[in-house]
Scaffold this motif. Structure first.
Motif, mmCIF file in Angstrom:
data_model
loop_
_atom_site.group_PDB
_atom_site.id
_atom_site.type_symbol
_atom_site.label_atom_id
_atom_site.label_comp_id
_atom_site.label_asym_id
_atom_site.label_seq_id
_atom_site.Cartn_x
_atom_site.Cartn_y
_atom_site.Cartn_z
ATOM 1 N N VAL A 135 -2.873 -4.041 -9.872
ATOM 2 C CA VAL A 135 -2.623 -2.703 -9.337
ATOM 3 C C VAL A 135 -3.905 -2.162 -8.723
ATOM 4 O O VAL A 135 -5.005 -2.520 -9.145
ATOM 5 C CB VAL A 135 -2.082 -1.711 -10.399
ATOM 6 N N LYS A 136 -3.741 -1.319 -7.724
ATOM 7 C CA LYS A 136 -4.917 -0.701 -7.077
ATOM 8 C C LYS A 136 -4.905 0.790 -7.368
ATOM 9 O O LYS A 136 -3.865 1.435 -7.248
ATOM 10 C CB LYS A 136 -4.886 -0.967 -5.566
ATOM 11 N N ILE A 137 -6.080 1.290 -7.767
ATOM 12 C CA ILE A 137 -6.206 2.722 -8.020
ATOM 13 C C ILE A 137 -7.374 3.267 -7.199
ATOM 14 O O ILE A 137 -8.376 2.581 -7.003
ATOM 15 C CB ILE A 137 -6.400 3.047 -9.521
ATOM 16 N N GLY B 91 0.833 -1.202 0.000
ATOM 17 C CA GLY B 91 0.000 0.000 0.000
ATOM 18 C C GLY B 91 0.866 1.249 0.000
ATOM 19 O O GLY B 91 1.973 1.249 0.536
ATOM 20 N N ASP B 92 0.295 2.322 -0.565
ATOM 21 C CA ASP B 92 1.040 3.584 -0.467
ATOM 22 C C ASP B 92 0.949 4.144 0.957
ATOM 23 O O ASP B 92 1.548 5.173 1.262
ATOM 24 C CB ASP B 92 0.611 4.592 -1.531
ATOM 25 N N SER B 93 0.246 3.424 1.840
ATOM 26 C CA SER B 93 0.317 3.724 3.278
ATOM 27 C C SER B 93 1.766 3.664 3.747
ATOM 28 O O SER B 93 2.085 4.157 4.828
ATOM 29 C CB SER B 93 -0.534 2.728 4.076
ATOM 30 N N LEU B 94 2.635 3.081 2.951
ATOM 31 C CA LEU B 94 4.053 3.037 3.319
ATOM 32 C C LEU B 94 4.604 4.454 3.514
ATOM 33 O O LEU B 94 5.564 4.661 4.259
ATOM 34 C CB LEU B 94 4.877 2.252 2.286
ATOM 35 N N SER C 185 -0.314 -3.975 -5.806
ATOM 36 C CA SER C 185 0.527 -2.813 -5.546
ATOM 37 C C SER C 185 -0.260 -1.542 -5.855
ATOM 38 O O SER C 185 -0.995 -1.484 -6.845
ATOM 39 C CB SER C 185 1.757 -2.932 -6.448
ATOM 40 N N ASP C 186 -0.081 -0.543 -5.003
ATOM 41 C CA ASP C 186 -0.818 0.713 -5.179
ATOM 42 C C ASP C 186 -0.210 1.595 -6.258
ATOM 43 O O ASP C 186 1.010 1.777 -6.304
ATOM 44 C CB ASP C 186 -0.773 1.518 -3.866
ATOM 45 N N MET C 187 -1.064 2.178 -7.073
ATOM 46 C CA MET C 187 -0.632 3.273 -7.950
ATOM 47 C C MET C 187 -0.682 4.520 -7.067
ATOM 48 O O MET C 187 -1.760 4.904 -6.595
ATOM 49 C CB MET C 187 -1.606 3.421 -9.118
HETATM 50 O O1 KIV Z 1 -2.328 2.010 1.224
HETATM 51 C C1 KIV Z 1 -2.937 1.162 1.879
HETATM 52 O O2 KIV Z 1 -2.406 0.517 2.792
HETATM 53 C C2 KIV Z 1 -4.333 0.919 1.550
HETATM 54 C C3 KIV Z 1 -5.142 0.082 2.493
HETATM 55 C C4 KIV Z 1 -5.519 0.876 3.672
HETATM 56 C C5 KIV Z 1 -6.337 -0.497 1.838
HETATM 57 O O3 KIV Z 1 -4.812 1.417 0.589
#
Ligand code: KIV
Length: 266
Positions: free
Chosen positions: A112-114, A45-48, A84-86
């Motif tokens: 990918v997640k958008i 996640g882009d929560s990183l 993986s987040d965009m």
């Molecule tokens: O970036 C992330 O960790 C997320 C989750 C909270 C779903 O999008």
């Protein structure tokens, strides 16, 4: 060893009413551990940007950052589905979107997640046509924190607004999205969306009627400092070590014990 999990596995789980347990990870050590204990999918996640890099939002995260962490996670996993987040501004045009998605897929992502809604339909179609599976994140989309004016529960409008939310979920499904994440929406609305679409719906702060759950690993292991979101649960409080804590998370999701009412918005 069993077959590696794929989006087809998650789809089948929805059809068979088996709950899906997913979590975020950002490095090889945790990802390898989560893979071993049987998590169904890992999201880089882009929560990183917040939990790894220490920013106050996800906005500073770059595609380079996502590639680096996706590679680390992919190296350590063999059984779980990798999403993986965009990150913020990675989808500004179709060409930019495709190039960024290709980088994440080459780094080891399988989807990918958008963040967004029905306005993403063209983007989703373009990605899917080029063999990039897409997850759409709706509700509280953290990249829009400044538009919302904070991390606020979404989908609390009147009946018409809720109907529009459901229709947006159906539109992204029609466009080709194969997975939906709903963050911080009232449990009843999340349940209606889950019934209104055929694709699996994964919730975070969306009640326990969705097809599965996701947690940021730092929330599941009690590492998060400062404000702890209502939907978070520290599974290490009830388990002797990290492996057991994640096993407990998986079990509680599968049995519908987590999330409880105390983690839910109504
Ligand atoms: O970036 C992330 O960790 C997320 C989750 C909270 C779903 O999008």
């Amino acid at each position: 060893m069993s077959q590696p999990k794929s989006i087809a596995t998650l789809q089948k789980m929805k059809e068979q009413h088996q709950k899906i347990a997913t979590i975020t990870a950002y490095d090889a050590s945790f990802a390898g551990l989560f893979d071993t204990v049987g998590i169904d999918a890992i999201l880089i996640g882009d929560s990183l940007g917040m939990v790894v890099q220490g920013h106050s939002s996800t906005l500073p995260v770059t595609v380079d950052d996502m590639v680096y962490h996706t590679q680390a996670v992919a190296r350590a996993t063999s059984q779980t589905l990798i999403l993986s987040d965009m990150p913020f501004m990675a989808t500004t045009s179709l060409e930019v979107t495709l190039q960024n998605a290709a980088r994440l897929m080459r780094a080891g992502a399988q989807m990918v997640k958008i963040e967004g809604g029905a306005w993403l339909c063209d983007t989703i179609q373009a990605l899917v046509r080029r063999a990039v599976p897409v997850c759409v994140h709706m509700g509280l989309t953290p990249q829009s924190v400044h538009v919302f004016g904070g991390y606020k529960v979404q989908g609390r409008g009147d009946e018409q607004a809720q109907q529009q939310f459901i229709e947006q979920a159906q539109a992204v499904e029609r466009a080709g999205a194969q997975l939906l994440v709903l963050e911080c929406v009232p449990a009843k609305l999340a349940e209606q969306v889950t019934q209104a679409v055929q694709i699996p719906v994964i919730g975070i702060g969306a009640g326990n009627a969705t097809d599965g759950q996701i947690l940021v690993m730092h929330d599941a292991l009690g590492i998060t400092q400062g404000h702890i979101p209502k939907f978070a649960k520290n599974f290490l409080n009830e388990a002797p070590d990290i492996q057991s804590a994640i096993r407990l998370y998986i079990e509680q999701v599968q049995q519908g014990i987590f999330p409880g009412l105390e983690h839910t918005f109504n």
